[in-house]
Design an enzyme around this catalytic site. Structure first.
Site, PDB file in Angstrom:
ATOM      1  N   LYS A 172       0.900  -1.171  -0.139  1.00  0.00           N
ATOM      2  CA  LYS A 172       0.027   0.088   0.117  1.00  0.00           C
ATOM      3  C   LYS A 172       0.947   1.315  -0.199  1.00  0.00           C
ATOM      4  CE  LYS A 172      -1.705   2.897   2.738  1.00  0.00           C
ATOM      5  NZ  LYS A 172      -1.812   4.311   1.948  1.00  0.00           N
ATOM      6  N   GLY A 223       7.279   5.663   7.646  1.00  0.00           N
ATOM      7  CA  GLY A 223       6.372   6.798   7.659  1.00  0.00           C
ATOM      8  C   GLY A 223       6.546   7.808   9.216  1.00  0.00           C
ATOM      9  N   GLU A 378       9.932  17.013  14.414  1.00  0.00           N
ATOM     10  CA  GLU A 378       9.981  16.903  13.009  1.00  0.00           C
ATOM     11  C   GLU A 378       9.099  18.019  12.238  1.00  0.00           C
ATOM     12  OE1 GLU A 378       8.966  13.603  10.881  1.00  0.00           O
ATOM     13  OE2 GLU A 378      10.957  13.352   9.853  1.00  0.00           O
TER      14      GLU A 378
HETATM   15  P1  NAD Z   1       2.618   8.737   7.424  1.00  0.00           P
HETATM   16  O1  NAD Z   1       2.802   7.968   8.364  1.00  0.00           O
HETATM   17  O2  NAD Z   1       1.386  10.025   7.378  1.00  0.00           O
HETATM   18  O3  NAD Z   1       2.089   7.618   6.177  1.00  0.00           O
HETATM   19  C1  NAD Z   1       2.838   6.755   6.022  1.00  0.00           C
HETATM   20  C2  NAD Z   1       2.006   5.585   5.401  1.00  0.00           C
HETATM   21  O4  NAD Z   1       1.217   4.914   6.309  1.00  0.00           O
HETATM   22  C3  NAD Z   1       1.032   6.007   4.220  1.00  0.00           C
HETATM   23  O5  NAD Z   1       0.811   5.074   3.306  1.00  0.00           O
HETATM   24  C4  NAD Z   1      -0.266   5.968   5.059  1.00  0.00           C
HETATM   25  O6  NAD Z   1      -1.337   5.822   4.205  1.00  0.00           O
HETATM   26  C5  NAD Z   1       0.064   4.809   5.898  1.00  0.00           C
HETATM   27  N1  NAD Z   1      -1.074   4.986   7.253  1.00  0.00           N
HETATM   28  C6  NAD Z   1      -1.217   6.277   7.776  1.00  0.00           C
HETATM   29  N2  NAD Z   1      -2.344   5.519   8.927  1.00  0.00           N
HETATM   30  C7  NAD Z   1      -2.289   4.397   8.944  1.00  0.00           C
HETATM   31  C8  NAD Z   1      -2.712   3.524   9.978  1.00  0.00           C
HETATM   32  N3  NAD Z   1      -3.432   4.034  10.777  1.00  0.00           N
HETATM   33  N4  NAD Z   1      -2.540   2.337   9.590  1.00  0.00           N
HETATM   34  C9  NAD Z   1      -1.862   1.684   8.468  1.00  0.00           C
HETATM   35  N5  NAD Z   1      -1.127   2.368   7.734  1.00  0.00           N
HETATM   36  C10 NAD Z   1      -1.276   3.853   7.958  1.00  0.00           C
HETATM   37  O7  NAD Z   1       3.715   9.387   6.736  1.00  0.00           O
HETATM   38  P2  NAD Z   1       3.965  10.486   5.337  1.00  0.00           P
HETATM   39  O8  NAD Z   1       3.498  11.735   5.749  1.00  0.00           O
HETATM   40  O9  NAD Z   1       3.625   9.564   4.273  1.00  0.00           O
HETATM   41  O10 NAD Z   1       5.551  10.391   5.560  1.00  0.00           O
HETATM   42  C11 NAD Z   1       6.350  11.340   5.950  1.00  0.00           C
HETATM   43  C12 NAD Z   1       7.067  10.576   7.271  1.00  0.00           C
HETATM   44  O11 NAD Z   1       7.961   9.450   6.961  1.00  0.00           O
HETATM   45  C13 NAD Z   1       8.057  11.663   7.971  1.00  0.00           C
HETATM   46  O12 NAD Z   1       7.756  11.210   9.378  1.00  0.00           O
HETATM   47  C14 NAD Z   1       9.307  11.010   7.627  1.00  0.00           C
HETATM   48  O13 NAD Z   1      10.252  11.310   8.488  1.00  0.00           O
HETATM   49  C15 NAD Z   1       9.057   9.583   7.277  1.00  0.00           C
HETATM   50  N6  NAD Z   1      10.075   8.966   6.721  1.00  0.00           N
HETATM   51  C16 NAD Z   1      10.809   8.146   7.429  1.00  0.00           C
HETATM   52  C17 NAD Z   1      11.881   7.206   6.705  1.00  0.00           C
HETATM   53  C18 NAD Z   1      13.057   6.640   7.412  1.00  0.00           C
HETATM   54  O14 NAD Z   1      13.400   5.346   6.638  1.00  0.00           O
HETATM   55  N7  NAD Z   1      13.206   6.469   8.582  1.00  0.00           N
HETATM   56  C19 NAD Z   1      11.916   7.591   5.193  1.00  0.00           C
HETATM   57  C20 NAD Z   1      11.062   8.452   4.621  1.00  0.00           C
HETATM   58  C21 NAD Z   1      10.140   9.123   5.448  1.00  0.00           C
END
Ligand code: NAD
Length: 476
Positions: A172, A223, A378
């Site tokens: 997803k 994420g 962040e």
């Molecule tokens: P997010 O947490 O909002 O979403 C990430 C994914 O999780 C999306 O596909 C979203 O639809 C899904 N999601 C959201 N709620 C969910 C739930 N309750 N159950 C299951 N899936 C769910 O993050 P974002 O805004 O897409 O990305 C930005 C974040 O990602 C930043 O915090 C960044 O630091 C982090 N990030 C971390 C790395 C790493 O490797 N450490 C790399 C890239 C980005």
């Protein structure tokens, strides 16, 4: 306009709702529509993955290696076209996006080789006439949930090892980047991977993400920390394997003895390129007294010359913020920094460009403290804050004084401090005279503290998450 369907059991199927994929450089540009899957379709995808496992997990070494190699080849040969799609939907510059597709191609190539390097161990038993072998089995059906900021590289570094080691996948992607995910799924579907082994479902985290968590054998997530925490809790309740890579508040220390140009380059690149939307971006610049004033003015001067514009326009160095929600978050944190008393040396402005997009120029705070909210949380945008430090010891203390622990850098010519920093930094990645962002694809990646949970990703270390150890006793 392309309709990004779901790939379930080898068939492209429409979901229940169509959601527009909007270009953040030009919000009038609708790139396609993502067809959001229903909960029932997610269950179908998980069932298809489970049914396909026997076709994939045993005795298919050559098939798996060939399929991963085919995926890599197509990604390489189409990197310009796929890079353009990625830049159009995510907003990073064309060069950054093409580089990301190349990275994804390299990851699939690396794991096409890893398939052939799977090995076990044989030990003599402590009992006579018995052999003991230690081998690794696939885990089963892996749920892959990814963010928008690396919409092809992050899926690649999860899907490639999952497939390499004999697992099936339900993927997803982020709601904001369905196009790159769909293009990758299309390539995988034609690579020789049997129908059902790899499935793509679009949708929201709350519905589709949650439905994935209910049925898979393991979940790999990248994420935000908020979502990561929920996912880890759900996964541990179900007692399934979980790996979560989350946010950062990455420090870059600049010492008095640093090579000046290298330090300025590391700060500008690490903090602002890719619009600051990297989990490894440096958002805290910790600078010692002797170099502080000269350094902040040189960084400010460079920021004044950065060209923020449409991601696909020649000459653009920084693309737009990904969407209105993220832009609101960036602006809110800029206001918070001002109200906390940090000095705004460079103020981020909303920029008017020929196309309507989320264009925000860089912000540089100075005279900030590590206790301010802008240095604890962040932001994930083109915003960095400078913190003064008396000396190396204080700078190290500030760098480690954070709930996060992803990447940490130091600019210095002192071997003593470089070595001490490498040993005492509480981050998963340390950088000497390099930006905190920008990583190789064949070595482990991950953080500490609230930035990461579970085994490392990438390189040979990926084996740990995507396989289960089996110890077999053979009486011969
Ligand atoms: P997010 O947490 O909002 O979403 C990430 C994914 O999780 C999306 O596909 C979203 O639809 C899904 N999601 C959201 N709620 C969910 C739930 N309750 N159950 C299951 N899936 C769910 O993050 P974002 O805004 O897409 O990305 C930005 C974040 O990602 C930043 O915090 C960044 O630091 C982090 N990030 C971390 C790395 C790493 O490797 N450490 C790399 C890239 C980005």
């Amino acid at each position: 306009m392309t309709q990004y369907k779901n790939l379930i059991a080898g068939e492209w199927v429409a979901g229940t709702t169509e959601v527009k994929n909007i270009n953040p450089s030009d919000t009038d540009d609708v790139i396609g529509t993502a067809s959001y899957a229903s909960v029932k379709q997610v269950a179908d995808a998980i069932a298809a993955a489970r049914a396909a496992l026997p076709k994939w997990n045993v005795g298919t070494t050559q098939l798996r290696s060939d399929a991963l190699s085919a995926i890599s080849n197509e990604l390489f040969s189409r990197r310009e076209e796929l890079g353009e799609l990625l830049a159009r939907e995510e907003g990073k510059t064309r060069a950054e996006a093409i580089g990301e597709v190349g990275r994804a191609a390299n990851i699939f190539r690396f794991f096409s080789g890893e398939v052939l390097r799977m090995r076990g161990e044989t030990l003599a038993s402590v009992r006579p006439g018995i052999d003991v072998t230690i081998t690794r089995d696939p885990v089963g059906v892996i749920g892959v949930i990814t963010p928008w900021n690396f919409p092809i590289a992050i899926p690649a570094w999860k899907i490639a090892p999952a497939l390499a080691f004999g697992n099936a996948v339900v993927f997803k992607p982020s709601e904001l980047t369905p196009g790159s995910a769909w293009a990758l799924a299309d390539i995988i579907s034609r690579s020789g991977v049997p129908a059902g082994v790899f499935n793509l479902v679009h949708g929201t985290g709350a519905l589709v993400g949650d439905a994935i968590l209910s049925g898979v054998d393991a979940i790999t997530f990248t994420g935000s920390i908020k979502t990561g925490r929920q996912i880890v809790q759900r996964a541990t309740e179900r007692m399934i394997h979980v790996q979560a890579e989350m946010g950062g508040k990455n420090p870059l220390i600049v010492l008095d003895d640093a090579d000046f140009d290298i330090a300025v380059n590391c700060a500008v690149d690490g903090s602002f390129f890719q619009t600051g939307q990297r989990c490894t971006a440096s958002s805290r610049l910790i600078v010692t007294e002797g170099i502080h004033d000269r350094f902040v003015h040189a960084v400010a001067e460079r920021l004044g010359k950065i060209m923020t514009d449409h991601a696909l326009k020649a000459g653009t160095q920084v693309g737009p913020v990904v969407d209105q929600r993220q832009l609101d978050q960036d602006l809110r944190y800029i206001d918070i920094g001002v109200s906390e008393g940090a000095k705004v040396l460079v103020k981020g402005e909303l920029l008017k460009r020929p196309t309507p997009g989320h264009f925000l120029s860089p912000t540089l705070f100075t005279e900030s403290t590590n206790q301010m909210q802008i240095n604890r949380e962040e932001i994930f945008g083109p915003v960095a804050a400078v913190i003064r430090a008396k000396n190396y010891e204080e700078a190290l203390h500030i760098a480690n004084d954070t709930p996060f622990g992803l990447s940490a850098g130091i600019c210095t010519t002192s071997q003593k401090h470089a070595r001490h920093f490498q040993q005492h930094s509480e981050a998963g990645l340390t950088m000497l005279n390099l930006a905190t962002a920008g990583l190789d694809y064949h070595v482990p990646f991950g953080g500490r503290k609230a930035s990461s949970y579970g085994p490392r990703e990438q390189g040979t270390y990926a084996l740990e998450f995507y396989t289960i150890v089996k110890t077999s006793y053979l009486s011969v």
